[in-house]
Design a protein around this motif. Structure first.
Motif, short mmCIF file in Angstrom:
data_model
loop_
_atom_site.label_atom_id
_atom_site.label_comp_id
_atom_site.label_asym_id
_atom_site.label_seq_id
_atom_site.Cartn_x
_atom_site.Cartn_y
_atom_site.Cartn_z
N LYS A 68 -15.36 16.26 -36.26
CA LYS A 68 -15.93 15.47 -35.17
C LYS A 68 -17.42 15.26 -35.39
N ARG A 69 -18.10 16.34 -35.79
CA ARG A 69 -19.54 16.23 -36.05
C ARG A 69 -19.79 15.28 -37.20
N GLY A 70 -18.97 15.36 -38.25
CA GLY A 70 -19.12 14.47 -39.39
C GLY A 70 -18.92 13.02 -39.00
N ARG A 71 -17.95 12.75 -38.15
CA ARG A 71 -17.69 11.38 -37.72
C ARG A 71 -18.88 10.84 -36.93
N TYR A 72 -19.44 11.67 -36.07
CA TYR A 72 -20.61 11.27 -35.27
C TYR A 72 -21.77 10.94 -36.19
N TYR A 73 -22.07 11.82 -37.14
CA TYR A 73 -23.17 11.63 -38.07
C TYR A 73 -22.97 10.38 -38.92
N ASN A 74 -21.79 10.24 -39.48
CA ASN A 74 -21.51 9.11 -40.36
C ASN A 74 -21.63 7.78 -39.63
N TYR A 75 -21.17 7.76 -38.37
CA TYR A 75 -21.18 6.53 -37.57
C TYR A 75 -22.60 6.06 -37.31
N TYR A 76 -23.49 6.97 -36.94
CA TYR A 76 -24.83 6.59 -36.53
C TYR A 76 -25.84 6.49 -37.68
N THR A 77 -25.58 7.18 -38.78
CA THR A 77 -26.55 7.18 -39.87
C THR A 77 -26.13 6.30 -41.05
N GLY A 78 -24.82 6.03 -41.17
CA GLY A 78 -24.34 5.29 -42.31
C GLY A 78 -24.30 6.14 -43.57
N LYS A 79 -24.51 7.45 -43.39
CA LYS A 79 -24.46 8.39 -44.51
C LYS A 79 -23.33 9.37 -44.31
#
Length: 204
Positions: free
Chosen positions: A154-165
């Motif tokens: 879940k944390r990874g999905r949040y990070y990936n969505y907002y940062t593009g990384k």
């Protein structure tokens, strides 16, 4: 060490990242900001531009979440325009907090938000599964490795969505530390020495 320094801590669940952030803040005698404080700062920023008195109030009266509170909340579930607005407000608050003085910022994609700051050091904390299993049992209220990994996704999905990384990609951070074989205090000392060495080399 330079007077003004900002350290962002990203971490896998069950690695002791929150404790490490607290130890670093104490050793360096600087502020620690986490999700709770960033959220309050973002709310204030939306209403009155988060002036100096507001910053002082945050620093003196609002405490970060403690180890007794384990926010196994949903990360990256309700992604959309409303959530993006919250992220942008928090990102603006993180910038404001970082520019107000030396601090440690836990989570909230701070490594991405502060990437261009010359005094910023981003740390990713990881650990072996055996270490995380043990902490899941004894520190995280009996959480299993599967439960810890679900939260990581879940944390990874949040990070990936907002940062593009990609969350956890070592190229996104200045330093990746595995805490499995060392005490958190020793890891904190190693991080401080690393930062000091980088600062010395920058002045050469």
């Amino acid at each position: 060490m330079d007077k003004n320094i900002v350290i962002s801590i990203s971490r896998k669940y069950g690695c002791g990242g929150r404790e490490l952030a607290q130890i670093l803040a104490e050793k360096l005698n600087i502020k620690l900001y986490d999700r709770k404080i960033v959220h309050i700062a973002a709310a204030k920023l939306e209403t009155d531009d988060l002036n100096e008195n507001d910053l002082l109030e945050l620093e003196n009266t609002v405490n970060p979440l403690t180890m007794a509170f384990f926010p196994f909340r949903s990360f990256g579930i309700n992604l959309g325009e409303a959530s993006r607005g919250i992220f942008l407000s928090e990102a603006k608050a993180i910038r404001r907090l970082a520019n107000s003085g030396s601090c440690v910022i836990l989570g909230r994609c701070a490594d991405f938000v502060l990437d261009d700051l010359p005094n910023h050091f981003s740390i990713f904390v990881t650990a072996d599964d055996e270490f995380r299993i043990e902490r899941g049992k004894n520190v995280y209220g009996g959480k299993t490795l599967k439960e810890l990994n679900i939260e990581d996704k879940k944390r990874g999905r949040y990070y990936n969505y907002y940062t593009g990384k990609e969350w956890g990609d070592p190229t996104n951070y200045n330093l990746v530390v595995n805490v499995s074989k060392f005490s958190l205090d020793d890891v904190a000392e190693a991080i401080i020495k690393y930062i000091e060495e980088v600062q010395v080399n920058r002045t050469k």
